[in-house]
Design a protein around this motif. Structure first.
Motif, PDB file in Angstrom:
ATOM      1  N   PRO A   6       1.028  -1.363   0.044  1.00  0.00           N
ATOM      2  CA  PRO A   6      -0.206   0.023   0.183  1.00  0.00           C
ATOM      3  C   PRO A   6       0.988   1.251  -0.035  1.00  0.00           C
ATOM      4  CG  PRO A   6      -0.954  -1.537   1.596  1.00  0.00           C
ATOM      5  CD  PRO A   6       0.411  -2.002   1.284  1.00  0.00           C
ATOM      6  N   LYS A   7       0.356   2.290  -0.613  1.00  0.00           N
ATOM      7  CA  LYS A   7       1.158   3.527  -0.699  1.00  0.00           C
ATOM      8  C   LYS A   7       1.735   4.344   0.667  1.00  0.00           C
ATOM      9  CE  LYS A   7      -0.956   5.022  -5.250  1.00  0.00           C
ATOM     10  NZ  LYS A   7       0.500   4.897  -5.883  1.00  0.00           N
ATOM     11  N   GLN A   8       0.881   4.075   1.548  1.00  0.00           N
ATOM     12  CA  GLN A   8       0.993   4.498   2.852  1.00  0.00           C
ATOM     13  C   GLN A   8       2.624   3.928   3.401  1.00  0.00           C
ATOM     14  OE1 GLN A   8      -1.582   2.684   2.472  1.00  0.00           O
ATOM     15  NE2 GLN A   8      -2.145   1.795   4.517  1.00  0.00           N
ATOM     16  N   TRP A   9       2.781   2.732   3.036  1.00  0.00           N
ATOM     17  CA  TRP A   9       4.110   2.249   3.483  1.00  0.00           C
ATOM     18  C   TRP A   9       5.192   2.082   2.702  1.00  0.00           C
ATOM     19  CZ3 TRP A   9       0.131  -1.673   5.256  1.00  0.00           C
ATOM     20  CH2 TRP A   9      -0.413  -1.209   6.367  1.00  0.00           C
ATOM     21  N   ILE A  10       5.089   2.691   1.233  1.00  0.00           N
ATOM     22  CA  ILE A  10       6.165   3.236   0.161  1.00  0.00           C
ATOM     23  C   ILE A  10       7.126   3.700   0.865  1.00  0.00           C
ATOM     24  CG2 ILE A  10       6.878   3.730  -2.043  1.00  0.00           C
ATOM     25  CD1 ILE A  10       4.944   1.588  -2.085  1.00  0.00           C
ATOM     26  N   GLY A  11       6.837   4.977   1.524  1.00  0.00           N
ATOM     27  CA  GLY A  11       7.992   5.856   2.223  1.00  0.00           C
ATOM     28  C   GLY A  11       8.520   5.134   3.241  1.00  0.00           C
ATOM     29  N   SER A  12       8.060   3.990   3.930  1.00  0.00           N
ATOM     30  CA  SER A  12       8.506   3.234   4.935  1.00  0.00           C
ATOM     31  C   SER A  12       9.524   2.540   4.531  1.00  0.00           C
ATOM     32  CB  SER A  12       7.575   2.602   5.754  1.00  0.00           C
ATOM     33  OG  SER A  12       6.636   3.155   6.184  1.00  0.00           O
ATOM     34  N   VAL A  13       9.416   1.954   3.515  1.00  0.00           N
ATOM     35  CA  VAL A  13      10.303   1.128   2.610  1.00  0.00           C
ATOM     36  C   VAL A  13      11.641   2.079   2.462  1.00  0.00           C
ATOM     37  CG1 VAL A  13      10.915  -0.455   0.740  1.00  0.00           C
ATOM     38  CG2 VAL A  13       8.670  -0.585   1.718  1.00  0.00           C
ATOM     39  N   GLU A  14      11.287   3.098   1.698  1.00  0.00           N
ATOM     40  CA  GLU A  14      12.508   4.046   1.329  1.00  0.00           C
ATOM     41  C   GLU A  14      13.336   4.364   2.625  1.00  0.00           C
ATOM     42  OE1 GLU A  14      13.222   8.107  -0.987  1.00  0.00           O
ATOM     43  OE2 GLU A  14      11.165   7.665  -0.670  1.00  0.00           O
ATOM     44  N   LYS A  15      12.595   4.783   3.817  1.00  0.00           N
ATOM     45  CA  LYS A  15      13.560   5.050   4.769  1.00  0.00           C
ATOM     46  C   LYS A  15      14.284   3.917   5.166  1.00  0.00           C
ATOM     47  CE  LYS A  15       9.899   8.047   7.021  1.00  0.00           C
ATOM     48  NZ  LYS A  15       8.875   8.197   8.058  1.00  0.00           N
ATOM     49  N   GLY A  16      13.841   2.554   5.256  1.00  0.00           N
ATOM     50  CA  GLY A  16      14.470   1.458   5.485  1.00  0.00           C
ATOM     51  C   GLY A  16      15.953   1.321   4.813  1.00  0.00           C
ATOM     52  N   VAL A  17      15.577   1.645   3.301  1.00  0.00           N
ATOM     53  CA  VAL A  17      16.908   1.543   2.368  1.00  0.00           C
ATOM     54  C   VAL A  17      17.767   2.511   2.604  1.00  0.00           C
ATOM     55  CG1 VAL A  17      17.275   1.991  -0.012  1.00  0.00           C
ATOM     56  CG2 VAL A  17      15.241   0.564   0.523  1.00  0.00           C
ATOM     57  N   LEU A  18      17.064   3.923   3.008  1.00  0.00           N
ATOM     58  CA  LEU A  18      18.309   4.678   3.106  1.00  0.00           C
ATOM     59  C   LEU A  18      19.125   4.736   4.403  1.00  0.00           C
ATOM     60  CD1 LEU A  18      16.283   7.809   1.939  1.00  0.00           C
ATOM     61  CD2 LEU A  18      17.952   6.796   0.755  1.00  0.00           C
ATOM     62  N   ASP A  19      18.369   4.151   5.408  1.00  0.00           N
ATOM     63  CA  ASP A  19      19.141   3.813   6.671  1.00  0.00           C
ATOM     64  C   ASP A  19      20.249   2.742   6.476  1.00  0.00           C
ATOM     65  OD1 ASP A  19      19.053   4.162   9.842  1.00  0.00           O
ATOM     66  OD2 ASP A  19      18.773   1.728   9.439  1.00  0.00           O
ATOM     67  N   TYR A  20      19.790   1.709   5.768  1.00  0.00           N
ATOM     68  CA  TYR A  20      20.804   0.635   5.485  1.00  0.00           C
ATOM     69  C   TYR A  20      22.177   1.414   4.824  1.00  0.00           C
ATOM     70  CZ  TYR A  20      23.576  -3.082   3.422  1.00  0.00           C
ATOM     71  OH  TYR A  20      24.552  -3.751   3.015  1.00  0.00           O
ATOM     72  N   LEU A  21      21.795   2.322   3.806  1.00  0.00           N
ATOM     73  CA  LEU A  21      23.082   3.015   3.087  1.00  0.00           C
ATOM     74  C   LEU A  21      24.041   3.719   3.944  1.00  0.00           C
ATOM     75  CD1 LEU A  21      20.923   3.791  -0.153  1.00  0.00           C
ATOM     76  CD2 LEU A  21      22.587   1.803   0.192  1.00  0.00           C
ATOM     77  N   LYS A  22      23.642   4.131   4.980  1.00  0.00           N
ATOM     78  CA  LYS A  22      24.520   4.671   5.984  1.00  0.00           C
ATOM     79  C   LYS A  22      25.690   4.028   6.078  1.00  0.00           C
ATOM     80  CE  LYS A  22      20.718   7.145   8.437  1.00  0.00           C
ATOM     81  NZ  LYS A  22      20.355   7.410   9.613  1.00  0.00           N
ATOM     82  N   ALA A  23      25.883   2.493   6.075  1.00  0.00           N
ATOM     83  CA  ALA A  23      27.076   1.687   6.189  1.00  0.00           C
ATOM     84  C   ALA A  23      26.607   0.295   5.390  1.00  0.00           C
ATOM     85  CB  ALA A  23      27.264   1.531   7.768  1.00  0.00           C
ATOM     86  N   GLY A  24      27.235   0.376   4.283  1.00  0.00           N
ATOM     87  CA  GLY A  24      26.843  -0.605   3.439  1.00  0.00           C
ATOM     88  C   GLY A  24      28.062  -2.192   3.829  1.00  0.00           C
ATOM     89  N   PRO A  25      28.009  -2.829   2.815  1.00  0.00           N
ATOM     90  CA  PRO A  25      28.752  -4.189   3.266  1.00  0.00           C
ATOM     91  C   PRO A  25      30.037  -3.955   3.523  1.00  0.00           C
ATOM     92  CG  PRO A  25      27.554  -4.356   1.142  1.00  0.00           C
ATOM     93  CD  PRO A  25      27.604  -2.999   1.524  1.00  0.00           C
ATOM     94  N   LEU A  26      30.895  -2.969   3.282  1.00  0.00           N
ATOM     95  CA  LEU A  26      32.048  -2.376   3.622  1.00  0.00           C
ATOM     96  C   LEU A  26      32.287  -1.878   4.629  1.00  0.00           C
ATOM     97  CD1 LEU A  26      33.712  -1.865   0.032  1.00  0.00           C
ATOM     98  CD2 LEU A  26      33.600  -3.958   1.123  1.00  0.00           C
ATOM     99  N   GLY A  27      31.230  -1.266   5.231  1.00  0.00           N
ATOM    100  CA  GLY A  27      31.137  -0.421   6.224  1.00  0.00           C
ATOM    101  C   GLY A  27      31.191   1.136   6.124  1.00  0.00           C
ATOM    102  N   PHE A  28      30.989   1.520   4.820  1.00  0.00           N
ATOM    103  CA  PHE A  28      30.919   3.112   4.636  1.00  0.00           C
ATOM    104  C   PHE A  28      29.882   3.339   4.061  1.00  0.00           C
ATOM    105  CE2 PHE A  28      35.354   1.371   4.733  1.00  0.00           C
ATOM    106  CZ  PHE A  28      36.100   2.219   5.331  1.00  0.00           C
ATOM    107  N   PRO A  29      29.597   4.796   4.063  1.00  0.00           N
ATOM    108  CA  PRO A  29      28.222   5.302   3.279  1.00  0.00           C
ATOM    109  C   PRO A  29      28.350   4.901   1.981  1.00  0.00           C
ATOM    110  CG  PRO A  29      29.090   6.754   4.731  1.00  0.00           C
ATOM    111  CD  PRO A  29      30.123   5.771   4.749  1.00  0.00           C
ATOM    112  N   VAL A  30      27.224   4.401   1.304  1.00  0.00           N
ATOM    113  CA  VAL A  30      26.979   4.013   0.043  1.00  0.00           C
ATOM    114  C   VAL A  30      26.570   5.293  -0.677  1.00  0.00           C
ATOM    115  CG1 VAL A  30      25.637   2.161  -1.384  1.00  0.00           C
ATOM    116  CG2 VAL A  30      26.378   1.726   0.969  1.00  0.00           C
ATOM    117  N   VAL A  31      26.991   5.347  -2.031  1.00  0.00           N
ATOM    118  CA  VAL A  31      26.414   6.226  -2.548  1.00  0.00           C
ATOM    119  C   VAL A  31      26.337   5.845  -4.035  1.00  0.00           C
ATOM    120  CG1 VAL A  31      28.002   8.263  -1.586  1.00  0.00           C
ATOM    121  CG2 VAL A  31      29.310   6.911  -3.549  1.00  0.00           C
TER     122      VAL A  31
END
Length: 216
Positions: free
Chosen positions: A55-80
């Motif tokens: 549902p549309k009300q949770w699309i933004g929630s998924v994006e928040k989770g994605v962006l939170d993960y990207l603060k430190a990727g598999p190597l431990g650094f911010p992902v760009v």
């Protein structure tokens, strides 16, 4: 040192978060396509859901989770410079929530990103090195010893007997550059720098940096 990381391959991953804790549970389920973006384009999140499976009300929630993960990727650094598309998923009419879909987004990223050939990026700066003419050749040699790339030189305007040498160099190599520069110019050489770009770093040096980050 502001190292970053990015990816070189694409992958598709599912993140499914389901927990029952008495009363309302938690449920979120997403499928993400993860792709590399051209350098400097940044991170882009797309909603490609069809049929309301998330549902549309949770699309933004998924994006928040994605962006939170990207603060430190598999190597431990911010992902760009990655592109992430939400393509599929499912929900529960009672147990789905903002927190559940944030968690599902993070889980999908943690599953998919290691499969995307992560690579370390180091900042590279552009240098303008000012030296007396007699030290110009030595300055060029100094650049080479610090993983730098000479870009040329010319007479320094309004400074008789001086040259400016231009180069690109990893920022990590610049910290004590002034010590060697002053040594070969009898204390008068100077430099200016500005950020240029991020460059891939591979091999033993990259392995050492990643290992040090994980140990910390």
């Amino acid at each position: 040192m502001p190292y970053k990381e990015t990816i070189r391959k694409s992958a598709t991953a599912r993140g499914r978060h389901k927990r029952q804790t008495g009363g309302h549970g938690q449920f979120g389920d997403v499928v993400l396509e993860i792709r590399p973006n051209p350098r400097g384009r940044g991170t882009i999140f797309y909603d490609r859901i069809k049929g309301g499976v998330v549902p549309k009300q949770w699309i933004g929630s998924v994006e928040k989770g994605v962006l939170d993960y990207l603060k430190a990727g598999p190597l431990g650094f911010p992902v760009v410079d990655v592109e992430v598309a939400l393509t599929d998923g499912s929900y529960h009419t009672v147990d789905s929530s903002d927190a559940a879909f944030q968690t599902a987004g993070r889980l999908a990223m943690s599953e998919g990103m290691p499969e995307c050939a992560p690579v370390l990026l180091e900042p590279v700066v552009k240098l303008s090195i000012h030296v007396p003419h007699a030290a110009t050749a030595k300055a060029g040699s100094l650049i080479g010893t610090r993983r730098g790339t000479p870009l040329g030189f010319d007479a320094r305007p309004r400074w008789r007997g001086w040259d400016t040498v231009w180069a690109e160099m990893p920022l990590s190599e610049v910290s004590d550059l002034i010590v060697d520069l002053r040594s070969l110019t009898q204390g008068v050489g100077t430099y200016e720098m500005e950020f240029s770009h991020l460059a891939e770093l591979n091999g033993k040096l990259a392995d050492t940096i990643v290992a040090s980050k994980k140990a910390a």
